[in-house]
Design an enzyme around this catalytic site. Structure first.
Site, PDB file in Angstrom:
ATOM      1  N   SER A 157     -90.422   9.718  -9.732  1.00 15.40           N
ATOM      2  CA  SER A 157     -89.656   8.750 -10.508  1.00 15.40           C
ATOM      3  C   SER A 157     -88.568   8.149  -9.628  1.00 15.40           C
ATOM      4  O   SER A 157     -88.445   8.488  -8.455  1.00 15.40           O
ATOM      5  CB  SER A 157     -89.030   9.423 -11.734  1.00 15.40           C
ATOM      6  OG  SER A 157     -88.012  10.299 -11.300  1.00 15.40           O
ATOM      7  N   LYS A 158     -87.808   7.270 -10.219  1.00 16.95           N
ATOM      8  CA  LYS A 158     -86.802   6.519  -9.486  1.00 16.95           C
ATOM      9  C   LYS A 158     -85.807   7.430  -8.750  1.00 16.95           C
ATOM     10  O   LYS A 158     -85.400   7.133  -7.646  1.00 16.95           O
ATOM     11  CB  LYS A 158     -86.052   5.618 -10.459  1.00 16.95           C
ATOM     12  CG  LYS A 158     -85.694   4.311  -9.829  1.00 16.95           C
ATOM     13  CD  LYS A 158     -85.267   3.299 -10.851  1.00 16.95           C
ATOM     14  CE  LYS A 158     -84.484   2.196 -10.195  1.00 16.95           C
ATOM     15  NZ  LYS A 158     -85.237   1.334  -9.341  1.00 16.95           N
ATOM     16  N   ARG A 159     -85.500   8.553  -9.374  1.00 19.58           N
ATOM     17  CA  ARG A 159     -84.477   9.399  -8.733  1.00 19.58           C
ATOM     18  C   ARG A 159     -84.982  10.066  -7.450  1.00 19.58           C
ATOM     19  O   ARG A 159     -84.209  10.623  -6.688  1.00 19.58           O
ATOM     20  CB  ARG A 159     -83.916  10.420  -9.716  1.00 19.58           C
ATOM     21  CG  ARG A 159     -84.832  11.555 -10.016  1.00 19.58           C
ATOM     22  CD  ARG A 159     -84.384  12.328 -11.250  1.00 19.58           C
ATOM     23  NE  ARG A 159     -85.534  12.930 -11.871  1.00 19.58           N
ATOM     24  CZ  ARG A 159     -86.032  14.098 -11.504  1.00 19.58           C
ATOM     25  NH1 ARG A 159     -85.463  14.797 -10.544  1.00 19.58           N
ATOM     26  NH2 ARG A 159     -87.105  14.578 -12.096  1.00 19.58           N
ATOM     27  N   HIS A 160     -86.299  10.024  -7.188  1.00 19.30           N
ATOM     28  CA  HIS A 160     -86.807  10.570  -5.926  1.00 19.30           C
ATOM     29  C   HIS A 160     -86.755   9.538  -4.801  1.00 19.30           C
ATOM     30  O   HIS A 160     -87.233   9.789  -3.708  1.00 19.30           O
ATOM     31  CB  HIS A 160     -88.254  11.045  -6.085  1.00 19.30           C
ATOM     32  CG  HIS A 160     -88.397  12.154  -7.092  1.00 19.30           C
ATOM     33  ND1 HIS A 160     -89.030  11.971  -8.292  1.00 19.30           N
ATOM     34  CD2 HIS A 160     -87.981  13.430  -7.059  1.00 19.30           C
ATOM     35  CE1 HIS A 160     -88.995  13.104  -8.967  1.00 19.30           C
ATOM     36  NE2 HIS A 160     -88.364  14.008  -8.252  1.00 19.30           N
ATOM     37  N   GLY A 161     -86.241   8.357  -5.096  1.00 14.23           N
ATOM     38  CA  GLY A 161     -86.096   7.368  -4.029  1.00 14.23           C
ATOM     39  C   GLY A 161     -86.750   6.039  -4.356  1.00 14.23           C
ATOM     40  O   GLY A 161     -86.718   5.123  -3.566  1.00 14.23           O
TER      41      GLY A 161
END
Ligand code: GLU
Length: 426
Positions: free
Chosen positions: A200-204
């Site tokens: 998801s977005k929080r992984h980059g």
């Protein structure tokens, strides 16, 4: 002949996982001298948008994944799907519920297929419900039009994410009912974040577009995706697409973990940037500067700074904040560095002495600057670091960066002296 396809739905930007699916299909086709086709799965007319399709095609080209033949569009083939559904109703394999066409699943059977990545997979039809072929709004269900189109395109191998593995037995039943031969299937493990959760977005970031914008190079993104699910059998990390085409073997995909590691991608991108010629990086950096709505410096000066920093940046976008002091007098300053290296009275004295000496240099070269620094250190009984650190902060506002003397040479005598003098008053 091998014929594979990539089948994006233009309902959003190209996801990094879809890009990897496209990559492996492309590799499979190119390795075997086959064809790589595109099918646009735009059956959802309200969610499909031209801007997403354009973006997906642009990103595929950017990654170097060229396709063969004209793409086909599912939105143009609703008649074909309906005709096949009617055929199945006539032969008693399907029935209608209002406007919808439903496929009857025969219970008590075991459907087995030999997955190219997972090996044997078996499913009992008792666990499969009757399947919608055409929905009551007239649009086809994914599993049905997928089979009709894969048969129409003579697809020989279907390589896709594990999220489709439960669709495959249903699709096999459709092939059978339509009297068509099933292709071979291979399902790749989905890309997970480091924490084991879905990417998801929080992984980059999840869209190829985001990586492009941050200044990842297509070569490194593709190289990185390649290793997310495949290994050349040794611990090589830097592998070009053309090399991968030669050595790719789908058997090597078994058991390879697909955990997204942004730090590794950044490392890889840094390697690719450092290996590029400055002349190749110049237009890419100019684009970054333009996108950041900043003034583009003259080519010769920019090229000199790229020369110094290409081994230091991990993404193209890092170039701008790291090098702002070359192009403007308004640049970021590390306050802690100022406290530590510019505030002490001793630093100010050292800066004055160094400034006095370099002022008389007729050739402002990094060799001469280094020599001057060493001589001053020797004469005053200082460590060169006592000169270098304050000077660096004084002329760049930063505690790290390219080699100090090279940096001074590029900045030029006038600017360097101006900033050294200013720092003494700081
Ligand atoms: N449009 C489907 C997807 O993006 C394609 C699945 C397939 O390859 O069959 O997941």
């Amino acid at each position: 002949m091998v014929r594979v396809r990539f089948a994006p739905s233009p309902t959003g930007y190209l996801h990094i996982g879809s890009a990897r699916t496209a990559l492996f299909n492309w590799l499979y086709a190119r390795h075997y001298g086959g064809k790589f086709l595109l099918r646009i799965e735009d059956t959802d007319k309200t969610r499909s948008e031209k801007k997403y399709l354009d973006e997906i095609l642009t990103d595929l080209r950017w990654l170097g994944l060229d396709w063969d033949e004209e793409p086909i569009y599912q939105s143009e083939r609703f008649d074909v799907y309906r005709a096949s559904a009617e055929e199945l109703v006539r032969s008693g394999k399907a029935y209608r519920e209002g406007e919808a066409y439903i496929f009857r699943i025969e219970k008590g059977r075991t459907i087995t297929f030999d997955d190219m990545i997972h090996g044997k997979v078996s499913v009992n039809t008792d666990d499969i419900k009757d399947q919608v072929l055409i929905k009551s709004d007239g649009s086809p269900a994914y599993n049905f039009c997928c089979v009709i189109d894969d048969a129409f395109l003579n697809i020989t191998h279907i390589i896709r994410g594990d999220d489709h593995i439960s669709n495959t037995p249903k699709q096999i039943l459709f092939y059978e009912a339509l009297g068509l031969q099933s292709p071979q299937f291979g399902h790749m493990p989905l890309i997970m974040g480091q924490d084991g959760a879905k990417l998801s977005k929080r992984h980059g970031g999840v869209a190829v577009e985001e990586y492009k914008r941050q200044g990842f190079l297509p070569e490194s993104l593709v190289n990185y995706l390649l290793l997310l699910g495949w290994s050349p059998g040794d611990d090589r990390q830097i592998i070009s697409l053309s090399e991968a085409v030669k050595i790719f073997d789908i058997k090597d995909m078994r058991g390879v973990q697909a955990k997204f590691d942004l730090q590794k991608l950044r490392w890889m991108n840094g390697e690719y940037i450092a290996a590029k010629k400055t002349s190749e990086l110049l237009p890419l950096i100019k684009k970054q500067i333009a996108d950041a709505a900043k003034e583009i410096p003259p080519d010769d000066k920019l090229a000199k700074v790229i020369d110094l920093y290409k081994v230091r940046i991990k993404t193209l976008s890092e170039f701008i904040p790291m090098t702002d002091h070359f192009f403007s007098d308004v640049y970021t300053v590390e306050e802690k560095g100022v406290e530590k290296y510019l505030k002490p009275a001793e630093s100010k004295m050292i800066l004055r002495q160094f400034a006095d000496r370099i002022e008389s240099l007729s050739e402002f070269s990094h060799e001469n600057l280094e020599k001057t620094c060493r001589t001053l250190a020797e004469e005053k009984g200082l460590k060169t670091a006592q000169i270098i650190h304050p000077t660096r902060v004084a002329i760049s506002g930063k505690t790290t960066g390219a080699g100090l003397f090279e940096m001074m040479e590029v900045l030029g005598k006038e600017k360097v002296l101006e900033r050294l003098r200013m720092a003494q008053g700081a």
